[in-house]
Design a protein around this motif. Structure first.
Motif, PDB file in Angstrom:
ATOM      1  N   VAL A   1       8.839   1.239  -7.855  1.00 32.93           N
ATOM      2  CA  VAL A   1       8.298   2.532  -8.274  1.00 32.93           C
ATOM      3  C   VAL A   1       6.777   2.443  -8.287  1.00 32.93           C
ATOM      4  CG1 VAL A   1       8.308   4.288 -10.084  1.00 32.93           C
ATOM      5  CG2 VAL A   1      10.327   2.819  -9.745  1.00 32.93           C
ATOM      6  N   CYS A   2       6.128   3.267  -7.495  1.00 32.63           N
ATOM      7  CA  CYS A   2       4.666   3.231  -7.433  1.00 32.63           C
ATOM      8  C   CYS A   2       4.083   3.507  -8.820  1.00 32.63           C
ATOM      9  CB  CYS A   2       4.136   4.252  -6.435  1.00 32.63           C
ATOM     10  SG  CYS A   2       2.330   4.249  -6.367  1.00 32.63           S
ATOM     11  N   PRO A   3       3.172   2.626  -9.274  1.00 29.80           N
ATOM     12  CA  PRO A   3       2.629   2.776 -10.628  1.00 29.80           C
ATOM     13  C   PRO A   3       1.710   3.990 -10.765  1.00 29.80           C
ATOM     14  CG  PRO A   3       1.501   1.011  -9.477  1.00 29.80           C
ATOM     15  CD  PRO A   3       2.629   1.455  -8.575  1.00 29.80           C
ATOM     16  N   ARG A   4       1.250   4.534  -9.651  1.00 30.00           N
ATOM     17  CA  ARG A   4       0.280   5.622  -9.773  1.00 30.00           C
ATOM     18  C   ARG A   4       0.949   6.977  -9.993  1.00 30.00           C
ATOM     19  NH1 ARG A   4      -4.632   6.150  -5.952  1.00 30.00           N
ATOM     20  NH2 ARG A   4      -4.701   3.922  -6.258  1.00 30.00           N
ATOM     21  N   HIS A   5       1.848   7.387  -9.103  1.00 28.32           N
ATOM     22  CA  HIS A   5       2.469   8.721  -9.260  1.00 28.32           C
ATOM     23  C   HIS A   5       3.992   8.685  -9.173  1.00 28.32           C
ATOM     24  CE1 HIS A   5      -1.498   9.353  -7.123  1.00 28.32           C
ATOM     25  NE2 HIS A   5      -1.711   9.934  -8.281  1.00 28.32           N
ATOM     26  N   GLY A   6       4.567   7.499  -9.116  1.00 26.04           N
ATOM     27  CA  GLY A   6       6.018   7.397  -9.244  1.00 26.04           C
ATOM     28  C   GLY A   6       6.849   7.532  -7.980  1.00 26.04           C
ATOM     29  N   ALA A   7       6.225   7.485  -6.807  1.00 28.07           N
ATOM     30  CA  ALA A   7       7.043   7.467  -5.589  1.00 28.07           C
ATOM     31  C   ALA A   7       7.872   6.186  -5.578  1.00 28.07           C
ATOM     32  CB  ALA A   7       6.153   7.523  -4.347  1.00 28.07           C
ATOM     33  N   ARG A   8       9.020   6.246  -4.903  1.00 27.28           N
ATOM     34  CA  ARG A   8       9.897   5.075  -4.839  1.00 27.28           C
ATOM     35  C   ARG A   8      10.127   4.669  -3.393  1.00 27.28           C
ATOM     36  NH1 ARG A   8      13.958   4.317  -8.974  1.00 27.28           N
ATOM     37  NH2 ARG A   8      13.245   5.303 -10.886  1.00 27.28           N
TER      38      ARG A   8
ATOM     39  N   VAL B   1       0.863  -1.187   0.000  1.00 29.77           N
ATOM     40  CA  VAL B   1       0.000   0.000   0.000  1.00 29.77           C
ATOM     41  C   VAL B   1       0.896   1.232   0.000  1.00 29.77           C
ATOM     42  CG1 VAL B   1      -1.768   1.284   1.259  1.00 29.77           C
ATOM     43  CG2 VAL B   1      -1.797  -1.215   1.301  1.00 29.77           C
ATOM     44  N   CYS B   2       0.828   2.013  -1.064  1.00 31.70           N
ATOM     45  CA  CYS B   2       1.657   3.215  -1.159  1.00 31.70           C
ATOM     46  C   CYS B   2       1.240   4.205  -0.070  1.00 31.70           C
ATOM     47  CB  CYS B   2       1.488   3.850  -2.537  1.00 31.70           C
ATOM     48  SG  CYS B   2       2.561   5.282  -2.768  1.00 31.70           S
ATOM     49  N   THR B   3       2.236   4.809   0.591  1.00 35.50           N
ATOM     50  CA  THR B   3       1.925   5.761   1.656  1.00 35.50           C
ATOM     51  C   THR B   3       1.486   7.110   1.089  1.00 35.50           C
ATOM     52  OG1 THR B   3       4.251   6.432   1.817  1.00 35.50           O
ATOM     53  CG2 THR B   3       3.497   4.688   3.308  1.00 35.50           C
ATOM     54  N   HIS B   4       1.548   7.267  -0.229  1.00 34.16           N
ATOM     55  CA  HIS B   4       1.037   8.505  -0.822  1.00 34.16           C
ATOM     56  C   HIS B   4      -0.476   8.461  -0.954  1.00 34.16           C
ATOM     57  CE1 HIS B   4       0.133  11.143  -4.437  1.00 34.16           C
ATOM     58  NE2 HIS B   4       0.358  11.954  -3.433  1.00 34.16           N
ATOM     59  N   ASP B   5      -0.976   7.510  -1.744  1.00 40.37           N
ATOM     60  CA  ASP B   5      -2.422   7.480  -1.936  1.00 40.37           C
ATOM     61  C   ASP B   5      -2.956   6.066  -2.085  1.00 40.37           C
ATOM     62  OD1 ASP B   5      -4.910   8.660  -2.054  1.00 40.37           O
ATOM     63  OD2 ASP B   5      -4.846   8.961  -4.218  1.00 40.37           O
ATOM     64  N   GLY B   6      -2.271   5.114  -1.475  1.00 35.55           N
ATOM     65  CA  GLY B   6      -2.852   3.781  -1.342  1.00 35.55           C
ATOM     66  C   GLY B   6      -2.743   2.842  -2.530  1.00 35.55           C
ATOM     67  N   ALA B   7      -1.977   3.207  -3.556  1.00 34.10           N
ATOM     68  CA  ALA B   7      -1.857   2.308  -4.707  1.00 34.10           C
ATOM     69  C   ALA B   7      -1.144   1.015  -4.313  1.00 34.10           C
ATOM     70  CB  ALA B   7      -1.086   2.993  -5.837  1.00 34.10           C
ATOM     71  N   GLU B   8      -1.361  -0.017  -5.121  1.00 28.66           N
ATOM     72  CA  GLU B   8      -0.666  -1.292  -4.896  1.00 28.66           C
ATOM     73  C   GLU B   8       0.739  -1.150  -5.472  1.00 28.66           C
ATOM     74  OE1 GLU B   8      -3.241  -4.089  -6.795  1.00 28.66           O
ATOM     75  OE2 GLU B   8      -4.789  -3.866  -5.271  1.00 28.66           O
TER      76      GLU B   8
ATOM     77  N   ALA C   1       9.493  11.711  -3.673  1.00 25.49           N
ATOM     78  CA  ALA C   1       8.126  12.233  -3.651  1.00 25.49           C
ATOM     79  C   ALA C   1       7.336  11.609  -4.809  1.00 25.49           C
ATOM     80  CB  ALA C   1       8.173  13.746  -3.774  1.00 25.49           C
ATOM     81  N   PRO C   2       6.011  11.630  -4.742  1.00 27.86           N
ATOM     82  CA  PRO C   2       5.182  12.387  -3.803  1.00 27.86           C
ATOM     83  C   PRO C   2       4.874  11.678  -2.478  1.00 27.86           C
ATOM     84  CG  PRO C   2       3.789  11.386  -5.449  1.00 27.86           C
ATOM     85  CD  PRO C   2       5.214  11.061  -5.841  1.00 27.86           C
ATOM     86  N   ALA C   3       5.481  10.542  -2.193  1.00 27.77           N
ATOM     87  CA  ALA C   3       5.285   9.936  -0.872  1.00 27.77           C
ATOM     88  C   ALA C   3       6.373  10.459   0.068  1.00 27.77           C
ATOM     89  CB  ALA C   3       5.365   8.414  -0.972  1.00 27.77           C
TER      90      ALA C   3
END
Ligand code: FES
Length: 108
Positions: A66-73, A47-54, A84-86
């Motif tokens: 790399v988060c598939p939603r907004h690219g946080a690592r 669960v991404c700490t930015h906005d919950g993506a898998e 960022a953005p997490a």
């Protein structure tokens, strides 16, 4: 961080994961992604700490996912947020291998 292992949850055969692969499992209501990296196993909450993506469905680059939603690592080995953005680290879970089976610790 105050971990108290209450139970080890049997997950999959160790041999089910090749280098660089991952599997997502339910551990006590948490979605946990287990990665095999450099011959070792690492588990993070999926669960991404930015906005919950898998996050585990994103690209793995070295030891960073790399988060598939907004690219946080995040570092798969430590859960540490890398860009960022997490801004918060992702939770990690202890993993062990017993008799060729992967086990993840459930939190008490
Ligand atoms: S949900 Fe992961 S970077 Fe936004």
């Amino acid at each position: 961080m105050g971990w108290q292992v209450s139970d080890w949850i049997d997950v999959v055969a160790e041999s089910a994961l090749a280098e660089g692969e991952h599997v997502v499992v339910d551990v006590d209501g948490y979605d946990v992604a287990i990665f095999k990296l450099d011959g070792e196993f690492y588990a993070i909450e999926d669960v991404c700490t930015h906005d919950g993506a898998e996050i585990a469905s994103g690209e793995l680059e070295g030891d960073e996912i790399v988060c598939p939603r907004h690219g946080a690592r995040f570092c798969v080995k430590t859960g540490q947020v890398k860009c960022a953005p997490a801004y918060e680290d992702v939770a990690t879970f202890p993993v062990r291998v017993v008799d060729g089976r992967l086990q993840v610790a459930a939190q008490s």
